[in-house]
Design a protein around this motif. Structure first.
Motif, mmCIF file in Angstrom:
data_model
loop_
_atom_site.group_PDB
_atom_site.id
_atom_site.type_symbol
_atom_site.label_atom_id
_atom_site.label_comp_id
_atom_site.label_asym_id
_atom_site.label_seq_id
_atom_site.Cartn_x
_atom_site.Cartn_y
_atom_site.Cartn_z
ATOM 1 N N THR A 7 -3.001 11.692 6.846
ATOM 2 C CA THR A 7 -1.932 11.325 5.950
ATOM 3 C C THR A 7 -1.778 12.461 5.040
ATOM 4 O O THR A 7 -2.387 13.144 4.602
ATOM 5 C CB THR A 7 -2.466 10.155 5.148
ATOM 6 O OG1 THR A 7 -2.848 8.916 6.258
ATOM 7 C CG2 THR A 7 -1.586 9.596 4.005
ATOM 8 N N ASP B 60 -1.828 5.302 -0.008
ATOM 9 C CA ASP B 60 -2.439 5.877 1.287
ATOM 10 C C ASP B 60 -2.887 5.044 2.495
ATOM 11 O O ASP B 60 -3.502 5.662 3.237
ATOM 12 C CB ASP B 60 -3.238 6.966 0.676
ATOM 13 C CG ASP B 60 -4.745 6.335 -0.041
ATOM 14 O OD1 ASP B 60 -4.578 5.150 -0.200
ATOM 15 O OD2 ASP B 60 -5.263 7.142 -0.516
ATOM 16 N N TYR C 149 3.380 8.511 0.497
ATOM 17 C CA TYR C 149 2.334 8.838 1.705
ATOM 18 C C TYR C 149 2.940 8.685 3.008
ATOM 19 O O TYR C 149 3.809 7.619 3.179
ATOM 20 C CB TYR C 149 1.156 8.066 1.438
ATOM 21 C CG TYR C 149 0.363 8.267 0.306
ATOM 22 C CD1 TYR C 149 -0.533 9.155 0.043
ATOM 23 C CD2 TYR C 149 0.809 7.464 -0.853
ATOM 24 C CE1 TYR C 149 -1.305 9.357 -1.103
ATOM 25 C CE2 TYR C 149 0.259 7.564 -1.918
ATOM 26 C CZ TYR C 149 -0.813 8.580 -2.287
ATOM 27 O OH TYR C 149 -1.185 8.954 -3.478
ATOM 28 N N TYR C 150 2.639 9.636 4.210
ATOM 29 C CA TYR C 150 3.226 9.443 5.287
ATOM 30 C C TYR C 150 2.498 9.856 6.271
ATOM 31 O O TYR C 150 1.350 10.495 6.280
ATOM 32 C CB TYR C 150 4.625 10.611 5.266
ATOM 33 C CG TYR C 150 4.048 11.779 5.046
ATOM 34 C CD1 TYR C 150 4.100 12.974 6.026
ATOM 35 C CD2 TYR C 150 3.989 12.334 3.779
ATOM 36 C CE1 TYR C 150 3.740 14.070 5.934
ATOM 37 C CE2 TYR C 150 3.575 13.699 3.717
ATOM 38 C CZ TYR C 150 3.539 14.706 4.614
ATOM 39 O OH TYR C 150 3.033 15.668 4.242
ATOM 40 N N ARG C 151 2.762 9.334 7.593
ATOM 41 C CA ARG C 151 1.966 9.876 8.822
ATOM 42 C C ARG C 151 2.576 9.722 10.026
ATOM 43 O O ARG C 151 3.984 8.981 9.846
ATOM 44 C CB ARG C 151 0.547 8.981 8.946
ATOM 45 C CG ARG C 151 0.889 7.631 9.192
ATOM 46 C CD ARG C 151 -0.395 6.635 8.824
ATOM 47 N NE ARG C 151 -0.115 5.263 9.143
ATOM 48 C CZ ARG C 151 -1.145 4.417 8.947
ATOM 49 N NH1 ARG C 151 -2.375 4.843 8.566
ATOM 50 N NH2 ARG C 151 -0.806 3.043 8.994
ATOM 51 N N PHE D 151 -1.349 2.406 3.465
ATOM 52 C CA PHE D 151 0.033 2.130 3.913
ATOM 53 C C PHE D 151 0.019 0.478 3.946
ATOM 54 O O PHE D 151 0.736 -0.178 4.726
ATOM 55 C CB PHE D 151 0.133 2.641 5.508
ATOM 56 C CG PHE D 151 0.199 4.083 5.622
ATOM 57 C CD1 PHE D 151 1.640 4.680 5.620
ATOM 58 C CD2 PHE D 151 -0.760 4.994 5.427
ATOM 59 C CE1 PHE D 151 1.654 5.901 5.842
ATOM 60 C CE2 PHE D 151 -0.639 6.346 5.521
ATOM 61 C CZ PHE D 151 0.648 6.870 5.777
#
Length: 495
Positions: free
Chosen positions: A105, A58, A93-95, A60
């Motif tokens: 996130t 999380d 995890y992505y954003r 990144f």
């Protein structure tokens, strides 16, 4: 439109992921710097380039993939990014980014590899979130659960007018604009209604925490519609225009793949997910293809009209698809996330009783064909998951509901609403009658909440999680009851 021209935060409606496969998942966001305005405060044409990142952590610090994707005005500035090449059964995890703006996130999880041994699955069952009948407190608690996925089985929005106080929410310091105070009919109406719902912080948290597998029921278009037939028998052409607007807004606002993009008033939403060798999920659509409700809908005595074998709840093509899926399945559990109550429900203890014409009781031939197909395919562990009725049920699916001692063919877990129906109560007014009239009904509860489902090779477990109320935010959650059904020996038993 250049990203640099976005002078306000465009990520007001959060992020989401959905439809997890072993190597891919859909990532979603919608750009709406002014979500309560038509168009979200963005121009009616053009597109925005949106940066995206996927990582193994999380922070990144362990990037996996990244790139840019267009959010076009034609799709109401939504993103439906099908990220591929991922590892099975992994958390990611992505954003998203636009210029100086970064979304929150999100966390997602891919499905296990095809045929892989899976020790267990944990799922959330959710439905029916009427914005003006209460806060989405249940979703705040759902966001804190450790889940592989959320199954949402209908009524993500409601089509009714919502006043400035947001009904039961009783807003006094931030009244809603008048744009919500009429029933949804047009594309802009439906888009704005999703914006209202998705502005809720608890819904945003639940989407950011887990991948969702969604299907609709009726209120995403109109209460109790059946195929091309509206509740009030509007001209078919008129209703199909409304349905096309509703379906388009639904696709835009859900983490769905391009394959689900509607074509006018038609959208293929039924689809299948495999979780290794443990479970197969056949997600149904029981609204778009159904015959009209018998005897004018409501609770009525069954008769020749409702029992006509030509009547269908799923439509012929979806029924063939479902039964073919049964025949091909090698999973321990065959799970059907769908909309309306599958088991019979009498509302009196008399030998002949009224039944709900909107549920599978109004389409008994459809139900019989599904159960016969499951039996012919050798499906031994059938689990039906349901929403719609704003209460919790745990029920045995009987070979003959008139004979309580007949063989149990599977189990049905009905999940209550997130907010629809206001606070609810542990024992609704008809609790004694319903439980006496339906001996296969092992649990009946009327609070708000969600169901936690746990599956392993030996059993399925349902924990009915309820909150004390939804008229004010922040209510605690507790487990009202827990039930199991053993693999190879179906039937609801206390855990």
């Amino acid at each position: 439109m250049a990203p640099q021209s976005l002078t306000e935060n465009p990520f007001t409606l959060g992020v989401a992921s959905g439809d997890p496969l072993p190597g891919s998942v859909v990532l979603w966001t919608r750009l709406a710097p002014r979500p309560y305005e038509a168009g979200g405060g963005l121009p009616p044409t053009g597109s925005v380039s949106v940066g995206w990142e996927v990582a193994a952590d999380d922070a990144f610090g362990s990037p996996v993939q990244s790139g840019t994707v267009a959010a076009p005005a034609a799709d109401n500035y939504t993103v439906h990014l099908d990220v591929r090449g991922l590892e099975p059964a992994h958390d990611y995890y992505y954003r998203f980014r636009v210029d100086r703006w970064t979304s929150r996130t999100g966390r997602t999880r891919t499905a296990p590899a095809a045929g892989a041994a899976v020790e267990g699955l944990r799922l959330g069952l959710v439905s029916c979130q009427q914005y003006d009948e209460g806060y989405y407190t249940a979703l705040a608690h759902l966001a804190e659960e450790d889940l592989d996925a959320v199954l949402f089985v209908g009524d993500y929005i409601y089509e009714n007018a919502i006043n400035a106080k947001a009904g039961a929410r009783n807003y006094t310091d931030h009244p809603l604009p008048a744009v919500f105070n009429h029933w949804t009919v047009t594309l802009d109406d439906y888009r704005l209604r999703y914006a209202l719902g998705k502005s809720d912080p608890d819904l945003q948290a639940a989407h950011a925490a887990h991948p969702w597998i969604v299907t609709w029921d009726d209120h995403e278009v109109e209460n109790n519609y059946a195929g091309d037939i509206s509740q009030h028998n509007d001209p078919v052409a008129q209703f199909r225009r409304r349905r096309a607007a509703a379906y388009r807004a639904y696709w835009e606002n859900m983490p769905l793949r391009e394959a689900q993009r509607p074509k006018g008033p038609d959208m293929i939403l039924y689809r299948r997910f495999q979780y290794g060798s443990l479970a197969q999920f056949d997600v149904l659509d029981t609204r778009q293809y159904r015959s009209d409700q018998a005897y004018g809908n409501g609770w009525n005595y069954p008769g020749p009209e409702s029992e006509n074998p030509a009547r269908t709840l799923t439509g012929a093509a979806q029924e063939r698809w479902l039964l073919a899926g049964f025949r091909a399945s090698t999973a321990v559990w065959n799970v059907i996330p769908q909309q309306v109550v599958f088991c019979r429900r009498k509302n009196t203890t008399a030998a002949r009783s009224r039944l709900s014409m909107d549920a599978w009781d109004g389409y008994p031939a459809s139900r019989a064909r599904v159960l016969a197909g499951a039996a012919q395919a050798g499906i031994g562990n059938l689990v039906v998951l349901t929403g719609d009725v704003h209460v919790n049920y745990a029920m045995d699916i009987k070979k003959d509901f008139n004979k309580p001692g007949s063989r149990t063919l599977g189990v049905e877990f009905v999940g209550t609403s997130v907010s629809s129906g206001f606070d609810g109560t542990d024992k609704p007014a008809d609790w004694s009658t319903m439980t006496a009239a339906n001996p296969h009904m092992k649990f009946y509860n009327g609070r708000r909440g969600y169901v936690l489902l746990s599956l392993d090779e030996e059993r399925v477990r349902a924990d009915f999680r309820t909150v004390t109320g939804v008229r004010t935010p922040g209510a605690p959650v507790s487990t009202a009851a827990s039930f199991i059904s053993e693999a190879g020996d179906p039937g609801v038993r206390p855990a």
